[in-house]
Design an enzyme around this catalytic site. Structure first.
Site, mmCIF file in Angstrom:
data_model
loop_
_atom_site.group_PDB
_atom_site.id
_atom_site.type_symbol
_atom_site.label_atom_id
_atom_site.label_comp_id
_atom_site.label_asym_id
_atom_site.label_seq_id
_atom_site.Cartn_x
_atom_site.Cartn_y
_atom_site.Cartn_z
ATOM 1 N N HIS A 28 0.815 -1.005 0.465
ATOM 2 C CA HIS A 28 0.009 -0.152 0.056
ATOM 3 C C HIS A 28 0.631 1.337 0.133
ATOM 4 O O HIS A 28 2.234 1.461 -0.140
ATOM 5 C CB HIS A 28 -0.789 -0.353 1.188
ATOM 6 C CG HIS A 28 -0.615 -0.324 2.614
ATOM 7 N ND1 HIS A 28 0.854 1.073 3.007
ATOM 8 C CD2 HIS A 28 -0.449 -0.925 3.566
ATOM 9 C CE1 HIS A 28 0.658 0.253 4.394
ATOM 10 N NE2 HIS A 28 0.485 -0.417 5.122
ATOM 11 N N HIS A 31 3.536 1.600 2.178
ATOM 12 C CA HIS A 31 5.018 0.749 2.318
ATOM 13 C C HIS A 31 6.103 1.725 1.253
ATOM 14 O O HIS A 31 7.270 2.072 0.966
ATOM 15 C CB HIS A 31 5.040 -0.349 1.441
ATOM 16 C CG HIS A 31 4.232 -1.585 2.227
ATOM 17 N ND1 HIS A 31 2.048 -1.803 2.359
ATOM 18 C CD2 HIS A 31 4.357 -1.841 3.439
ATOM 19 C CE1 HIS A 31 2.394 -2.319 3.185
ATOM 20 N NE2 HIS A 31 3.056 -2.954 3.727
ATOM 21 N N CYS A 137 3.400 -10.357 19.026
ATOM 22 C CA CYS A 137 2.891 -9.558 18.471
ATOM 23 C C CYS A 137 3.040 -10.126 16.577
ATOM 24 O O CYS A 137 4.688 -10.084 16.636
ATOM 25 C CB CYS A 137 3.085 -8.332 17.748
ATOM 26 S SG CYS A 137 2.130 -7.385 16.386
ATOM 27 N N CYS A 140 3.976 -7.859 14.133
ATOM 28 C CA CYS A 140 5.066 -7.337 14.246
ATOM 29 C C CYS A 140 6.367 -8.131 14.178
ATOM 30 O O CYS A 140 7.620 -7.480 13.751
ATOM 31 C CB CYS A 140 5.434 -6.673 15.460
ATOM 32 S SG CYS A 140 4.388 -4.874 15.712
ATOM 33 N N CYS A 155 -1.280 -5.220 20.404
ATOM 34 C CA CYS A 155 -0.415 -4.454 20.304
ATOM 35 C C CYS A 155 -0.984 -2.620 20.107
ATOM 36 O O CYS A 155 -1.084 -2.348 20.185
ATOM 37 C CB CYS A 155 0.421 -5.515 18.688
ATOM 38 S SG CYS A 155 0.986 -4.343 17.710
ATOM 39 N N HIS A 158 -0.236 -2.162 15.562
ATOM 40 C CA HIS A 158 -2.005 -3.035 15.229
ATOM 41 C C HIS A 158 -2.767 -3.085 15.738
ATOM 42 O O HIS A 158 -4.238 -3.342 15.013
ATOM 43 C CB HIS A 158 -0.957 -4.832 15.150
ATOM 44 C CG HIS A 158 -0.435 -4.546 13.851
ATOM 45 N ND1 HIS A 158 0.893 -4.177 14.064
ATOM 46 C CD2 HIS A 158 -0.140 -4.726 12.102
ATOM 47 C CE1 HIS A 158 1.787 -4.343 12.959
ATOM 48 N NE2 HIS A 158 1.158 -4.594 11.882
ATOM 49 N N LYS A 306 -2.323 4.763 12.026
ATOM 50 C CA LYS A 306 -1.125 4.269 10.741
ATOM 51 C C LYS A 306 -1.473 3.405 9.714
ATOM 52 O O LYS A 306 -2.841 1.989 9.838
ATOM 53 C CB LYS A 306 -0.339 3.338 11.480
ATOM 54 C CG LYS A 306 0.991 2.113 10.054
ATOM 55 C CD LYS A 306 2.073 1.845 11.063
ATOM 56 C CE LYS A 306 2.704 0.825 10.144
ATOM 57 N NZ LYS A 306 2.231 -0.280 10.473
ATOM 58 N N LYS A 309 -2.762 -2.983 5.885
ATOM 59 C CA LYS A 309 -4.133 -3.372 5.030
ATOM 60 C C LYS A 309 -4.472 -4.229 6.155
ATOM 61 O O LYS A 309 -5.862 -4.823 6.028
ATOM 62 C CB LYS A 309 -3.459 -4.635 4.090
ATOM 63 C CG LYS A 309 -2.739 -4.074 3.583
ATOM 64 C CD LYS A 309 -3.967 -4.258 1.868
ATOM 65 C CE LYS A 309 -3.697 -3.620 1.240
ATOM 66 N NZ LYS A 309 -5.564 -3.980 0.203
HETATM 67 N N1 MSP Z 1 10.368 -7.203 7.120
HETATM 68 C C1 MSP Z 1 9.725 -5.259 7.763
HETATM 69 C C2 MSP Z 1 11.493 -5.008 7.932
HETATM 70 C C3 MSP Z 1 12.982 -5.635 7.619
HETATM 71 S S1 MSP Z 1 14.021 -5.207 7.204
HETATM 72 C C4 MSP Z 1 15.090 -5.094 8.093
HETATM 73 C C5 MSP Z 1 8.883 -4.963 7.503
HETATM 74 N N2 MSP Z 1 7.784 -5.220 6.851
HETATM 75 S S2 MSP Z 1 6.302 -4.417 6.676
HETATM 76 O O1 MSP Z 1 6.318 -4.511 5.350
HETATM 77 O O2 MSP Z 1 6.170 -4.673 7.425
HETATM 78 O O3 MSP Z 1 6.898 -2.837 6.709
HETATM 79 C C6 MSP Z 1 8.078 -2.811 5.728
HETATM 80 C C7 MSP Z 1 7.869 -0.656 6.037
HETATM 81 O O4 MSP Z 1 7.162 0.008 5.373
HETATM 82 C C8 MSP Z 1 8.353 0.038 7.662
HETATM 83 O O5 MSP Z 1 9.643 0.493 7.254
HETATM 84 C C9 MSP Z 1 7.071 0.429 8.033
HETATM 85 O O6 MSP Z 1 6.989 1.281 8.621
HETATM 86 C C10 MSP Z 1 6.482 1.242 6.314
HETATM 87 N N3 MSP Z 1 5.118 0.990 6.372
HETATM 88 C C11 MSP Z 1 4.181 0.291 6.759
HETATM 89 N N4 MSP Z 1 2.985 1.431 6.689
HETATM 90 C C12 MSP Z 1 3.530 2.523 6.472
HETATM 91 C C13 MSP Z 1 2.614 3.232 6.625
HETATM 92 N N5 MSP Z 1 0.956 3.572 7.093
HETATM 93 N N6 MSP Z 1 3.187 4.775 6.403
HETATM 94 C C14 MSP Z 1 4.586 4.666 6.634
HETATM 95 N N7 MSP Z 1 4.971 3.659 6.627
HETATM 96 C C15 MSP Z 1 4.274 2.221 6.891
HETATM 97 O O7 MSP Z 1 8.514 -4.504 8.720
#
Ligand code: MSP
Length: 527
Positions: A28, A31, A137, A140, A155, A158, A306, A309
């Site tokens: 989304h 990311h 969690c 996370c 959490c 989430h 935040k 999904k």
């Molecule tokens: N797999 C781990 C990261 C491992 S790095 C060695 C992870 N993955 S994640 O897919 O859940 O999240 C990846 C990134 O997306 C994180 O930096 C997280 O902060 C970011 N985001 C997920 N949702 C977000 C928002 N709504 N806003 C901004 N960034 C967000 O964590």
């Protein structure tokens, strides 16, 4: 010892990383936000003439992925293969991300090095067996301290229930690194940014660190612990190592020396501690250099929470690029939000910025200027005469100041500030054209004055194409083509930031042609 015959060591690359994304679900815009920022930063540094390595990838082990695969009736490997190809790589393409590498944690180049790393740490006495009970969690993939949980034991990221887990695990003695970490934060104030993130990390570590379990034994989707295959390595411990593995650690010492340490690890603020506490401690244990900066960006919020999904608030990036295009997407998120802070997306503000800043201020300026050269000078850029004085001289010196400022701000990851500076220049040039009114000069037959204005306006557009190329590569390429700049100046991507302000680079006689409209008017309301 290197000898002279080895030749000079390869120049150290500017190495930027994104987090590697969990492939339990599709991406989304939360990311995509970090990935776009990294892409802009690395394109900017390439235009500074630096060798750049931009790394992104996917995090494919752990319970969360295993559960998603099971839900879809696939094996975890089938599921991750499917998600990477059908959702995550297409997201990069839709946003014009120019990453140099894409690492998957299920690839042999990653898994084999994870084994090597832990064999070495195990042999060095950096692993011990113990048992752990805590609140986990799964979203996370992290244990939470009782003090972090929301009311009802949820959490804090989430808002979902955590699970009590009690396991015999292998541990990494994180607590023994607290003092060294604090010293590092102290002597390297740039290590954690922005300031708020740094303060959070320092006070967390000052509060004392617990050792962390580096293995799991209740499921098997992960890298087996080399000395005890009844355990797999904890997904976060496995994931963090992607950064050195992609840089060639353990396989290509020369490339590794020319890439590591990372210059910037871009991370969301929810994964800051992993990157600013656990990861540097792992690197210290292995005797490797630490990244120069871990920069934590804020969250994209929906209704104050935040975007996610899990909560069905995630917007797929393609829903926005389909309507506004990738350039506008990249521009909007970096201009609208302050990079280290939380912010919100809205269709209204996106449409508003598109129309007023991109279509009107920038796009219209380009088409007006090009149209006048075509009309009044038969598509041939005139000689602008002495451009060092008067209003043209003022434009040239404004450009010098903007170029320096934008460089400083982009390099400091203040994308909002940098874009504001460049768009102030766009506004200034618009004001100049309106005030000098070339159409009046044409009517009056004042050829010398008209030539001066047409040249100065086109030259300003040249500089805008260079300064905005990192953010909006498609529109800037169109502009570059329509200014007829390439034959004399070469490809846009090769234009250097440090010389962008040198006035007078577009040659008189350049063939200026009407191209595609940079930002077409939006036909129907979005959403
Ligand atoms: N797999 C781990 C990261 C491992 S790095 C060695 C992870 N993955 S994640 O897919 O859940 O999240 C990846 C990134 O997306 C994180 O930096 C997280 O902060 C970011 N985001 C997920 N949702 C977000 C928002 N709504 N806003 C901004 N960034 C967000 O964590």
């Amino acid at each position: 010892m290197p000898t002279e015959q080895d030749g000079p060591a390869a120049e150290k690359a500017f190495f930027v990383t994104t987090p590697i994304y969990y492939v339990n679900d599709v991406p989304h815009i939360g990311h995509a936000y970090t990935t776009v920022a990294g892409d802009v930063l690395t394109r900017w540094h390439r235009q500074k003439g630096e060798r750049v390595v931009y790394l992104t990838g996917t995090d494919e082990h752990g319970e969360k992925i295993l559960a998603a695969a099971a839900e879809h009736g696939m094996s975890p490997q089938e599921w991750t293969d499917h998600m990477v190809e059908s959702a995550w790589k297409p997201m990069l393409a839709a946003l014009d991300i120019a990453n140099d590498d894409f690492i998957r944690t299920t690839s042999a180049r990653h898994e084999d090095r994870v084994r090597d790393f832990w064999i070495a740490l195990h042999e060095a006495g950096q692993v011990y067996k113990g048992s752990y009970t805590g609140s986990y969690c799964v979203s996370c993939e992290e244990f939470k301290l009782p003090s972090e949980l929301l009311e009802g034991g949820l959490c804090p990221v989430h808002g979902r229930p955590v699970r009590e887990i009690s396991e015999d695990n292998y541990f990494f003695p994180l607590s023994t690194y607290a003092q060294r970490l604090l010293e590092h934060y102290e002597t390297h104030p740039e290590f954690v940014q922005p300031e708020s993130a740094r303060n959070e990390v320092v006070s967390f570590v000052r509060g004392g660190l617990q050792d962390i379990s580096m293995s799991r034994s209740s499921f098997d989707w992960g890298v087996p612990v080399p000395w005890d295959p009844s355990h797999v390595i904890y997904v976060w411990i496995d994931a963090l190592q992607n950064y050195i593995n992609a840089a060639g650690w353990g396989t290509d010492p020369e490339r590794f020396a020319a890439t590591w340490p990372a210059d910037v690890h871009l991370v969301g603020k929810d994964i800051l501690r992993f990157h600013a506490v656990i990861w540097p401690a792992m690197l210290m244990a292995a005797g490797l250099g630490l990244p120069r900066t871990v920069f934590a960006n804020g969250w994209l919020l929906v209704g104050g929470e935040k975007m996610s999904k899990t909560k069905l608030t995630g917007i797929p990036p393609q829903q926005i690029t389909d309507h506004f295009g990738s350039d506008a997407y990249r521009y909007y998120f970096l201009r609208e939000l302050s990079f280290g802070q939380d912010g919100s997306f809205s269709w209204e503000s996106m449409a508003q910025r598109y129309t007023s800043e991109l279509a009107n201020d920038f796009g219209n300026l380009a088409s007006r200027v090009v149209a006048m050269v075509v009309r009044y000078r038969d598509s041939v850029l005139p000689d602008g005469g002495d451009q060092s004085v008067g209003e043209e001289g003022a434009l040239a010196s404004a450009l010098s100041a903007v170029a320096v400022r934008a460089d400083k701000l982009f390099c400091a990851l203040d994308f909002q500030g940098a874009l504001t500076a460049v768009f102030d220049f766009v506004k200034q040039v618009n004001g100049y054209v309106t005030e000098r009114a070339p159409w009046v000069l044409a009517k009056a037959g004042d050829d010398a004055a008209l030539d001066r204005v047409l040249y100065a306006s086109a030259e300003s557009l040249r500089a805008m194409a260079v300064l905005l190329n990192a953010v909006m590569p498609r529109a800037c390429a169109k502009l570059w083509a329509s200014l007829g700049a390439e034959p004399a100046l070469g490809p846009l991507a090769d234009q250097r930031i440090d010389s962008v302000a040198r006035w007078g680079q577009l040659p008189a006689e350049a063939r200026v042609t009407r191209g595609e409209v940079l930002f077409p008017r939006l036909e129907e309301p979005a959403s």
